[in-house]
Design a protein around this motif. Structure first.
Motif, mmCIF file in Angstrom:
data_model
loop_
_atom_site.group_PDB
_atom_site.id
_atom_site.type_symbol
_atom_site.label_atom_id
_atom_site.label_comp_id
_atom_site.label_asym_id
_atom_site.label_seq_id
_atom_site.Cartn_x
_atom_site.Cartn_y
_atom_site.Cartn_z
ATOM 1 N N GLU A 171 50.583 74.556 -50.676
ATOM 2 C CA GLU A 171 50.463 72.991 -50.843
ATOM 3 C C GLU A 171 51.577 72.703 -51.944
ATOM 4 N N VAL A 172 52.273 73.591 -52.559
ATOM 5 C CA VAL A 172 53.420 73.436 -53.264
ATOM 6 C C VAL A 172 54.402 74.312 -53.114
ATOM 7 N N VAL A 173 55.747 74.163 -52.830
ATOM 8 C CA VAL A 173 57.016 75.139 -52.394
ATOM 9 C C VAL A 173 57.902 75.013 -53.441
ATOM 10 N N LEU A 174 57.999 76.081 -54.206
ATOM 11 C CA LEU A 174 59.101 76.259 -55.466
ATOM 12 C C LEU A 174 60.072 77.203 -54.925
ATOM 13 N N VAL A 175 61.207 76.688 -55.023
ATOM 14 C CA VAL A 175 62.479 77.491 -54.606
ATOM 15 C C VAL A 175 63.508 77.802 -55.732
ATOM 16 N N PRO A 176 63.715 79.022 -55.916
ATOM 17 C CA PRO A 176 64.614 79.766 -56.936
ATOM 18 C C PRO A 176 65.925 79.388 -56.301
ATOM 19 N N TRP A 177 66.824 78.973 -57.111
ATOM 20 C CA TRP A 177 68.263 78.779 -56.770
ATOM 21 C C TRP A 177 68.984 79.851 -57.517
ATOM 22 N N PRO A 178 70.380 80.052 -56.858
ATOM 23 C CA PRO A 178 71.037 81.248 -57.327
ATOM 24 C C PRO A 178 71.491 81.043 -58.947
#
Length: 256
Positions: A171-178
């Motif tokens: 339901e929630v997509v969290l994305v870690p960045w470099p």
């Protein structure tokens, strides 16, 4: 025109030689400026800008009274583009752009949340609910978020295969960045639900750009003067596929 944030470093936004797509980004920001100009109210209005960029200056140029909210510690005002004096005004305010307690209900005619600001507000539901509260009935909001396409590309680039397998049901997509930051990505369906749950009526959802980076690079390499024609083509694209593009743009209205 919105200030230019750090460009995503995923492979899909670089050409085969590994060079950044400079011509595409020139096109991208020209499209963003044109989309904002087309969206702004035709009559002088009270506009809230939480984008942290140059949207406030563009809205003032169009004759609006703009309240520009910047989070504490945000970069300073990039200044107004060279040219004639704005017809409207910009009032800068340092505060929490996700909690607008300093504004009364129905205080503004329009809200601009450009420059992917809602993808950096991980509790996006609360922020959009605040937008709906401060909008007058009939007022509109323009927002830009990271697309699920971008989120999945970033996860793949960093070999987060377990996270990728969870995306279809998440339901929630969290994305870690470099760089250590975390952003939130949305499908068009999730974005529509987010706005509807806040009591807003969705006018449209579309990708920021439909034309592919490779197409734009090729055309502008052959003819640098084709930029205006490419922007017109982008703005007039009929019923663009909402699954395309790295960023989604949406417009919604508070019912009267």
């Amino acid at each position: 025109m919105p200030a230019r944030p750090s460009e995503p470093t995923i492979a899909s936004l670089r050409d085969v030689s590994g060079d950044s797509l400079a011509r595409y980004w020139t096109f991208y920001w020209a499209v963003a400026a044109a989309q904002l100009t087309r969206w702004l109210p035709r009559r002088p209005s009270r506009v809230l800008d939480v984008s942290g960029g140059r949207c406030a200056a563009a809205a003032a140029e169009a004759g609006h009274s703009v309240l520009e909210v910047r989070d504490p510690g945000a970069a300073g005002d990039p200044g107004r583009p060279a040219g004639r004096a704005p017809k409207g005004t910009v009032v800068p305010v340092v505060g929490d752009s996700g909690a607008l307690a300093f504004l009364a209900d129905g205080a503004v005619d329009a809200v601009i949340a450009e420059n992917r600001v809602l993808s950096r507000h991980l509790a996006t539901e609360a922020t959009v609910a605040e937008f709906a509260r401060v909008l007058r009935p009939g007022g509109r909001v323009l927002l830009c978020v990271d697309s699920l396409t971008l989120g999945m590309a970033l996860l793949a680039e960093r070999n987060y295969w377990a996270h990728l397998s969870d995306v279809p049901s998440a339901e929630v997509v969290l994305v870690p960045w470099p760089d250590g930051t975390i952003t939130r990505s949305f499908s068009a369906h999730q974005l529509r639900e987010l706005l509807a749950d806040a009591g807003l009526e969705v006018e449209w959802v579309r990708p920021r750009t439909v034309l592919s980076p490779s197409t734009v690079e090729h055309v502008l390499a052959e003819s640098p003067r084709a930029l205006a024609r490419l922007v017109r083509t982008e703005l007039n694209a009929p019923d663009p596929d909402e699954s395309l593009g790295i960023h989604l743009l949406a417009s919604a209205v508070r019912p009267r």
